[in-house]
Design a protein around this motif. Structure first.
Motif, PDB file in Angstrom:
ATOM      1  N   ASP A 239     -26.530 -19.521  12.046  1.00 27.38           N
ATOM      2  CA  ASP A 239     -25.576 -19.866  11.000  1.00 27.38           C
ATOM      3  C   ASP A 239     -25.426 -18.724   9.997  1.00 27.38           C
ATOM      4  O   ASP A 239     -24.331 -18.443   9.523  1.00 27.38           O
ATOM      5  N   ASP A 240     -26.530 -18.090   9.657  1.00 30.59           N
ATOM      6  CA  ASP A 240     -26.480 -17.017   8.669  1.00 30.59           C
ATOM      7  C   ASP A 240     -25.534 -15.901   9.119  1.00 30.59           C
ATOM      8  O   ASP A 240     -24.714 -15.402   8.337  1.00 30.59           O
TER       9      ASP A 240
ATOM     10  N   HIS B 162     -25.706 -24.770  13.788  1.00 29.83           N
ATOM     11  CA  HIS B 162     -24.659 -24.361  14.716  1.00 29.83           C
ATOM     12  C   HIS B 162     -25.076 -23.111  15.475  1.00 29.83           C
ATOM     13  O   HIS B 162     -24.471 -22.060  15.313  1.00 29.83           O
ATOM     14  N   PRO B 163     -26.121 -23.247  16.301  1.00 34.68           N
ATOM     15  CA  PRO B 163     -26.530 -22.076  17.075  1.00 34.68           C
ATOM     16  C   PRO B 163     -25.406 -21.680  18.023  1.00 34.68           C
ATOM     17  O   PRO B 163     -24.720 -22.540  18.577  1.00 34.68           O
ATOM     18  N   THR B 164     -25.229 -20.409  18.145  1.00 35.34           N
ATOM     19  CA  THR B 164     -24.156 -19.920  19.008  1.00 35.34           C
ATOM     20  C   THR B 164     -24.757 -19.222  20.217  1.00 35.34           C
ATOM     21  O   THR B 164     -25.960 -18.944  20.271  1.00 35.34           O
TER      22      THR B 164
ATOM     23  N   GLY C  36     -12.820 -14.205   5.037  1.00 32.79           N
ATOM     24  CA  GLY C  36     -12.323 -15.264   4.165  1.00 32.79           C
ATOM     25  C   GLY C  36     -12.290 -16.644   4.799  1.00 32.79           C
ATOM     26  O   GLY C  36     -11.528 -17.512   4.378  1.00 32.79           O
ATOM     27  N   PHE C  37     -13.129 -16.840   5.822  1.00 28.24           N
ATOM     28  CA  PHE C  37     -13.167 -18.156   6.457  1.00 28.24           C
ATOM     29  C   PHE C  37     -14.473 -18.869   6.129  1.00 28.24           C
ATOM     30  O   PHE C  37     -15.492 -18.241   5.847  1.00 28.24           O
ATOM     31  N   ASP C  38     -14.408 -20.187   6.181  1.00 31.32           N
ATOM     32  CA  ASP C  38     -15.573 -21.024   5.958  1.00 31.32           C
ATOM     33  C   ASP C  38     -16.236 -21.305   7.301  1.00 31.32           C
ATOM     34  O   ASP C  38     -15.625 -21.847   8.211  1.00 31.32           O
ATOM     35  N   TRP C  39     -17.487 -20.937   7.428  1.00 31.27           N
ATOM     36  CA  TRP C  39     -18.209 -21.076   8.700  1.00 31.27           C
ATOM     37  C   TRP C  39     -18.244 -22.511   9.205  1.00 31.27           C
ATOM     38  O   TRP C  39     -18.123 -22.768  10.388  1.00 31.27           O
TER      39      TRP C  39
END
Lengths: 115, 115
Positions: free
Chosen positions: B99-100, A4-6, B110-113
């Motif tokens: 992503d990292d 998921h490149p941003t 507290g969110f899931d990527w």
């Protein structure tokens, strides 16, 4: 590889857009997002005079654009006939930011605005 | 009323952000989108010196921001403690578009990527 490149929206502006043959059609002038969901609804393309189209902006449903990592740009399958009477607006102007306008844009390319 | 009002990304930059008490915290400096899906993943906030935070940019998961039509701005429920050690980057710099990094930002709040 990042799945998921941003990219900052400010940098999408100017990103190249190619057709299926790899010809550069133009570039993205702006993104138009849904204020609430944060989903990009359409991208405003400027074709830089390609096909004699001039400097009008052509809003394209986002899902027409496929990001190609090898090109570092977007690829779109655009038939010239579709562009002839496509929704467009003059550089420096802004179309209505409404459902009605979204429906017009999406409808032209066979997409459902609410989907 | 338009159910899906849109806005050019170029205009979101500068949109005000308020806390639940209606105090203006700062404004949105940029949006960061998923290159492929076109979904806004996070917004980079600048707090304009609020709380002595200076000019660093604070990436916030998009879903923390609620658009308030009456304010014509975004409202966020931000606890000061959460900001103390929140991910941030200096004005004029850019964090990794990976992503990292997304996981780091989302994880902090507290969110899931991937969600």
């Amino acid at each position: 590889m990042s799945l998921h490149p941003t990219i900052p929206a400010s940098k999408v502006e100017g990103t190249a857009v190619y057709n299926l043959d790899g010809d550069k059609l133009g570039s993205i002038d702006d993104l138009v997002i849904d204020k609430r969901t944060g989903h990009v609804r359409y991208a405003a393309l400027e074709f830089g005079g390609f096909l004699g189209i001039g400097t009008d902006r052509y809003p394209l449903p986002w899902h027409l654009l496929r990001y190609d990592t090898t090109k570092d740009g977007y690829v779109v399958n655009l038939d010239r006939d579709l562009l002839t009477d496509a929704p467009r607006y003059a550089r420096g102007t802004e179309p209505p930011q409404t459902d009605d306008y979204g429906r017009t844009v999406f409808g032209h390319y066979g997409f459902d605005w609410q989907s």
